[in-house]
Design a protein around this motif. Structure first.
Motif, PDB file in Angstrom:
ATOM      1  N   UNK A 179       0.831  -1.207   0.000  1.00  0.00           N
ATOM      2  CA  UNK A 179       0.000   0.000   0.000  1.00  0.00           C
ATOM      3  C   UNK A 179       0.869   1.261   0.000  1.00  0.00           C
ATOM      4  N   UNK A 180       1.868   1.299   0.880  1.00  0.00           N
ATOM      5  CA  UNK A 180       2.755   2.462   0.976  1.00  0.00           C
ATOM      6  C   UNK A 180       3.507   2.662  -0.340  1.00  0.00           C
ATOM      7  N   UNK A 181       4.014   1.579  -0.926  1.00  0.00           N
ATOM      8  CA  UNK A 181       4.718   1.665  -2.211  1.00  0.00           C
ATOM      9  C   UNK A 181       3.810   2.192  -3.315  1.00  0.00           C
ATOM     10  N   UNK A 182       2.574   1.678  -3.336  1.00  0.00           N
ATOM     11  CA  UNK A 182       1.607   2.065  -4.363  1.00  0.00           C
ATOM     12  C   UNK A 182       1.289   3.557  -4.278  1.00  0.00           C
ATOM     13  N   UNK A 205       8.158   0.834   7.965  1.00  0.00           N
ATOM     14  CA  UNK A 205       7.627   1.539   6.799  1.00  0.00           C
ATOM     15  C   UNK A 205       8.382   2.817   6.451  1.00  0.00           C
ATOM     16  N   UNK A 206       9.145   3.346   7.397  1.00  0.00           N
ATOM     17  CA  UNK A 206       9.848   4.617   7.180  1.00  0.00           C
ATOM     18  C   UNK A 206      10.743   4.616   5.943  1.00  0.00           C
ATOM     19  N   UNK A 254      10.310   3.257   3.207  1.00  0.00           N
ATOM     20  CA  UNK A 254       9.502   3.283   1.986  1.00  0.00           C
ATOM     21  C   UNK A 254       8.961   4.673   1.684  1.00  0.00           C
ATOM     22  N   UNK A 255       9.090   5.583   2.649  1.00  0.00           N
ATOM     23  CA  UNK A 255       8.519   6.918   2.513  1.00  0.00           C
ATOM     24  C   UNK A 255       9.538   7.911   1.965  1.00  0.00           C
ATOM     25  N   UNK A 256       9.070   8.818   1.139  1.00  0.00           N
ATOM     26  CA  UNK A 256       9.918   9.898   0.656  1.00  0.00           C
ATOM     27  C   UNK A 256      10.226  10.837   1.815  1.00  0.00           C
ATOM     28  N   UNK A 257      11.374  11.503   1.766  1.00  0.00           N
ATOM     29  CA  UNK A 257      11.760  12.429   2.831  1.00  0.00           C
ATOM     30  C   UNK A 257      10.721  13.543   2.982  1.00  0.00           C
ATOM     31  N   UNK A 258      10.188  14.026   1.861  1.00  0.00           N
ATOM     32  CA  UNK A 258       9.182  15.096   1.905  1.00  0.00           C
ATOM     33  C   UNK A 258       7.914  14.624   2.628  1.00  0.00           C
ATOM     34  N   UNK A 259       7.593  13.321   2.473  1.00  0.00           N
ATOM     35  CA  UNK A 259       6.413  12.754   3.139  1.00  0.00           C
ATOM     36  C   UNK A 259       6.666  12.631   4.636  1.00  0.00           C
ATOM     37  N   UNK A 260       7.854  12.176   5.003  1.00  0.00           N
ATOM     38  CA  UNK A 260       8.185  12.011   6.423  1.00  0.00           C
ATOM     39  C   UNK A 260       8.040  13.326   7.182  1.00  0.00           C
TER      40      UNK A 260
END
Length: 232
Positions: free
Chosen positions: A109-112, A140-141, A143-149
């Motif tokens: 889900x996170x990748x999608x 999950x961290x 898998x997240x873009x830095x901007x999203x984090x």
């Protein structure tokens, strides 16, 4: 993988089933007029999924359908539109972390979402986070873009969280997000039933946005001589 460009024109008979598998809904608009999307990932119901012959792919396909509806019909216009995401972690337990089916869905889900909708988040509020939530977040961290984090706010249940939710969500704050509100978490128990009349709508699973989206799905099914599949 999900033929995103044509997904809204294709019939989606499992709409109600996917809605029942895990609580997720558009509650309304925040004070900045961003769409508010609420999810309760800890309540993903694999028992109900198997009972209704649904799959993880069905659910991921449904999420794409919902988000495409948001950006193409609900918020049709510039591609810089963003939403406020609320992840209610109520019901999360160590059992979830040991469940490879659950973790596998989460990663896909996170990748999608990261692949198809980068930069579409205004804020992500993680609410009712247990003390040990950082252990799950570590999975999950990466898998997240830095901007999203940088847009993630983690909150713990209590008056401070309630105040923060009122500030971030305004009039679109669903009552069931407030501290003390009880939410059904038993496997096989549906968290809501769709209303039949728009006058019955309120912020939450039966918001006016949700009502219109379900009607859109039903109309698309009718064009293909199909009907929505009932949840068993």
């Amino acid at each position: 993988e999900f033929d995103v460009d044509t997904i809204l024109s294709r019939p989606h008979p499992k709409y109600d089933i996917c809605k029942a598998l895990v609580p997720h809904y558009f509650a309304g608009n925040d004070p900045h007029n961003n769409i508010v999307f609420v999810q309760r990932p800890a309540q993903l119901d694999f028992e109900l999924m198997r009972k209704n012959n649904a799959t993880i792919d069905d659910l991921l396909n449904h999420y794409i359908y919902v988000i495409e509806y948001c950006w193409n019909i609900l918020e049709e216009g510039p591609t810089e539109g963003v939403m406020t995401n609320v992840l209610d972690m109520r019901g999360l337990s160590f059992r979830n972390m040991k469940n490879q089916e659950y973790i596998g869905f989460g990663k896909r889900f996170v990748n999608m979402m990261s692949s198809n909708y980068p930069g579409r988040s205004y804020k992500t509020l993680i609410v009712n986070a247990p003390k040990w939530f950082h252990a799950l977040y570590k999975i999950f961290k990466p898998l997240l873009r830095e901007s999203t984090r940088q847009k993630i706010v983690i909150l713990k249940a209590g008056k401070q969280q309630d105040s923060a939710l009122k500030l971030y969500l305004g009039d679109s704050l669903p009552k069931d997000l407030l501290s003390g509100d009880k939410v059904a978490t038993e496997p096989g128990v549906r968290y809501f039933l769709p209303v039949e009349e728009k006058e019955e709508c309120e912020p939450g699973p039966n918001s006016s946005i949700e009502f219109d989206m379900r009607q859109f799905c039903i109309e698309q099914l009718a064009l293909h001589n199909e009907t929505i599949t009932e949840v068993v």
